[in-house]
Each structure stands twice: as structure tokens, then as C-alpha cells.
Scaffold this active site. Structure first.
Site, PDB file in Angstrom:
ATOM      1  N   CYS A 151       0.892  -1.111  -0.180  1.00 53.66           N
ATOM      2  CA  CYS A 151      -0.040  -0.157   0.004  1.00 53.66           C
ATOM      3  C   CYS A 151       0.879   1.187  -0.098  1.00 53.66           C
ATOM      4  O   CYS A 151       1.494   1.362   0.996  1.00 53.66           O
ATOM      5  CB  CYS A 151      -0.895   0.021   1.183  1.00 53.66           C
ATOM      6  SG  CYS A 151      -1.982   1.363   1.527  1.00 53.66           S
ATOM      7  N   CYS A 160       0.110   3.720   3.067  1.00 47.97           N
ATOM      8  CA  CYS A 160       1.003   2.945   4.172  1.00 47.97           C
ATOM      9  C   CYS A 160       2.412   3.276   4.314  1.00 47.97           C
ATOM     10  O   CYS A 160       3.216   3.497   5.269  1.00 47.97           O
ATOM     11  CB  CYS A 160       0.791   1.462   4.662  1.00 47.97           C
ATOM     12  SG  CYS A 160      -0.811   1.048   5.099  1.00 47.97           S
ATOM     13  N   THR A 169      -8.368   5.073  -6.623  1.00 48.08           N
ATOM     14  CA  THR A 169      -7.116   4.335  -7.406  1.00 48.08           C
ATOM     15  C   THR A 169      -6.051   3.931  -6.312  1.00 48.08           C
ATOM     16  O   THR A 169      -5.252   3.034  -6.550  1.00 48.08           O
ATOM     17  CB  THR A 169      -6.317   5.251  -8.191  1.00 48.08           C
ATOM     18  OG1 THR A 169      -6.025   6.375  -7.612  1.00 48.08           O
ATOM     19  CG2 THR A 169      -7.194   5.725  -9.564  1.00 48.08           C
ATOM     20  N   HIS A 213      -6.624   2.876   0.383  1.00 47.15           N
ATOM     21  CA  HIS A 213      -6.245   3.279   1.706  1.00 47.15           C
ATOM     22  C   HIS A 213      -6.931   4.552   1.865  1.00 47.15           C
ATOM     23  O   HIS A 213      -6.828   5.513   1.048  1.00 47.15           O
ATOM     24  CB  HIS A 213      -4.566   3.506   1.830  1.00 47.15           C
ATOM     25  CG  HIS A 213      -4.244   3.933   3.249  1.00 47.15           C
ATOM     26  ND1 HIS A 213      -3.282   3.307   4.251  1.00 47.15           N
ATOM     27  CD2 HIS A 213      -4.836   5.073   4.014  1.00 47.15           C
ATOM     28  CE1 HIS A 213      -3.115   3.973   5.172  1.00 47.15           C
ATOM     29  NE2 HIS A 213      -4.053   4.834   5.135  1.00 47.15           N
ATOM     30  N   HIS A 266      -8.841   8.010   2.166  1.00 44.66           N
ATOM     31  CA  HIS A 266      -8.257   9.059   2.120  1.00 44.66           C
ATOM     32  C   HIS A 266      -9.243  10.404   1.726  1.00 44.66           C
ATOM     33  O   HIS A 266     -10.174  10.244   0.813  1.00 44.66           O
ATOM     34  CB  HIS A 266      -7.015   9.302   0.934  1.00 44.66           C
ATOM     35  CG  HIS A 266      -7.395   8.875  -0.027  1.00 44.66           C
ATOM     36  ND1 HIS A 266      -7.680   7.644  -0.442  1.00 44.66           N
ATOM     37  CD2 HIS A 266      -7.721   9.398  -1.422  1.00 44.66           C
ATOM     38  CE1 HIS A 266      -7.748   7.396  -1.777  1.00 44.66           C
ATOM     39  NE2 HIS A 266      -7.930   8.699  -2.214  1.00 44.66           N
ATOM     40  N   HIS A 287      -9.844  13.736  -0.102  1.00 38.27           N
ATOM     41  CA  HIS A 287      -9.174  15.036  -0.633  1.00 38.27           C
ATOM     42  C   HIS A 287      -9.753  16.363  -0.218  1.00 38.27           C
ATOM     43  O   HIS A 287     -10.983  16.346  -0.167  1.00 38.27           O
ATOM     44  CB  HIS A 287      -9.641  14.809  -2.351  1.00 38.27           C
ATOM     45  CG  HIS A 287      -9.081  13.704  -3.049  1.00 38.27           C
ATOM     46  ND1 HIS A 287      -7.919  13.614  -3.810  1.00 38.27           N
ATOM     47  CD2 HIS A 287      -9.536  12.387  -2.863  1.00 38.27           C
ATOM     48  CE1 HIS A 287      -8.087  12.497  -4.537  1.00 38.27           C
ATOM     49  NE2 HIS A 287      -9.007  11.514  -4.159  1.00 38.27           N
TER      50      HIS A 287
HETATM   51  P1  AMP Z   1      -7.980   8.456  -5.610  1.00 42.73           P
HETATM   52  O1  AMP Z   1      -7.912   8.433  -7.074  1.00 42.73           O
HETATM   53  O2  AMP Z   1      -9.254   9.009  -4.961  1.00 42.73           O
HETATM   54  O3  AMP Z   1      -7.927   7.154  -4.965  1.00 42.73           O
HETATM   55  O4  AMP Z   1      -6.918   9.345  -5.062  1.00 42.73           O
HETATM   56  C1  AMP Z   1      -5.561   8.852  -5.023  1.00 42.73           C
HETATM   57  C2  AMP Z   1      -4.675  10.257  -4.815  1.00 42.73           C
HETATM   58  O5  AMP Z   1      -3.493  10.199  -4.672  1.00 42.73           O
HETATM   59  C3  AMP Z   1      -4.774  10.747  -6.456  1.00 42.73           C
HETATM   60  O6  AMP Z   1      -5.243  12.132  -6.647  1.00 42.73           O
HETATM   61  C4  AMP Z   1      -3.031  10.908  -6.721  1.00 42.73           C
HETATM   62  O7  AMP Z   1      -2.894  11.915  -7.464  1.00 42.73           O
HETATM   63  C5  AMP Z   1      -2.637  10.717  -5.422  1.00 42.73           C
HETATM   64  N1  AMP Z   1      -1.268  10.167  -5.367  1.00 42.73           N
HETATM   65  C6  AMP Z   1      -0.648   9.160  -5.927  1.00 42.73           C
HETATM   66  N2  AMP Z   1       0.445   8.769  -5.454  1.00 42.73           N
HETATM   67  C7  AMP Z   1       0.873   9.837  -4.481  1.00 42.73           C
HETATM   68  C8  AMP Z   1       2.013  10.034  -3.962  1.00 42.73           C
HETATM   69  N3  AMP Z   1       3.090   9.539  -4.043  1.00 42.73           N
HETATM   70  N4  AMP Z   1       2.154  11.379  -3.250  1.00 42.73           N
HETATM   71  C9  AMP Z   1       0.965  11.954  -3.233  1.00 42.73           C
HETATM   72  N5  AMP Z   1      -0.089  11.816  -3.679  1.00 42.73           N
HETATM   73  C10 AMP Z   1      -0.226  10.617  -4.619  1.00 42.73           C
HETATM   74 ZN    ZN Z   2      -2.493   1.549   3.561  1.00 38.42          ZN
END
Ligand code: AMP
Ligand code: ZN
Length: 117
Positions: A9, A12, A98, A101, A103, A105
Site C-alpha cells: 500500500c 501505508c 485508485t 487506503h 483518504h 481529498h
Molecule cells: P483516488 O484516485 O481518490 O484514489 O486518489 C488517490 C490520489 O493519490 C490521486 O489524486 C493521486 O494523484 C494521489 N497520489 C498518488 N500517488 C501519490 C504520492 N506518491 N504522493 C502524493 N499523492 C499521490
Molecule cells: Zn494502507
């Protein structure tokens, strides 16, 4: 065990410091960092340190931590001086999730259309 770190993950790994991130806030239970692909002038992700696949699973298992995520989102908005902002929990692949875990926004700093796309 529910809530335990998952080896595969990404978030994580950010919690554990194994992958760098631009961290803007940290609490006992949460981390907030800038989205790597920002969709607005302010685009911060607030995550629980515990691993649950989405916000609903987090709320069912750890309602206090789910509330922490919301409170931290508000604090991020205050620190970024956002008059209006949007908190989004994409849930399920069809809604754009995507990373599996939970989150939040936090989006702001520009006009936000309703309904969202
Ligand atoms: P979701 O599409 O709602 O699952 O949001 C996942 C978010 O994580 C997306 O907006 C990505 O741009 C962001 N994301 C993916 N990898 C990273 C990373 N290494 N650091 C910061 N944000 C990330
Ligand atoms: Zn996780």
C-alpha cells in the site's frame, strides 16, 4: 488484522516514511500531504495512519479516527486560508478511487463546480 499496515500500500508507505511526501500536518492518528497530481491550487490528502480500504470501512471500524480525518481536513482548509473547499472521498473504481487506503481529498483555491464530473 484490520487496520494493520499493508506491504503493497502506497499510503501505508507514506505513513511509515518509506516513500517521500510533502507532509503539511501530522497528528497521532492522521497524516496530511500534498497530492502529487494537484487538481486545484490547494489539493491535500488527509489519511488515517491505520489501513482501511475506504472511508466507509474506516468509519465502521474506527469512527473516532474517521472524525479525526474530517477535523484535520478542516484544519488544512483553515491553514490554507480557504473560504470554501470540498472534501471528497472517492469510493470504488467507478468513482475514481485508485489508492485503496482511505483518504480525504481537500480541494480549494478555485471555483468548484457542482455537480462534480
Ligand atoms: P483516488 O484516485 O481518490 O484514489 O486518489 C488517490 C490520489 O493519490 C490521486 O489524486 C493521486 O494523484 C494521489 N497520489 C498518488 N500517488 C501519490 C504520492 N506518491 N504522493 C502524493 N499523492 C499521490
Ligand atoms: Zn494502507
Amino acid at each position: 488484522m484490520p487496520g494493520e499496515p499493508q506491504a503493497d500500500c502506497l499510503f501505508c508507505k507514506i505513513v511509515e516514511g518509506q516513500i517521500p511526501a510533502t507532509i503539511v500536518r501530522e497528528s497521532d492518528t492522521t497524516v496530511a500531504f500534498r497530492d502529487i497530481n494537484p487538481q486545484a491550487p490547494t489539493h491535500v490528502l488527509v489519511i488515517p495512519k491505520v489501513h482501511y480500504r475506504d472511508a466507509a470501512a474506516l468509519a465502521a471500524a474506527e469512527p473516532t479516527i474517521a472524525a479525526d480525518v474530517l477535523r484535520e481536513a478542516q484544519t488544512v482548509a483553515d491553514e490554507e486560508k480557504l473560504e470554501s473547499y470540498r472534501i471528497v472521498f472517492n469510493t470504488g473504481a467507478g468513482a475514481g478511487q485508485t489508492v485503496w487506503h482511505a483518504h480525504a481529498h481537500v480541494l480549494g483555491g478555485r471555483g468548484l463546480e457542482w455537480p462534480p464530473g
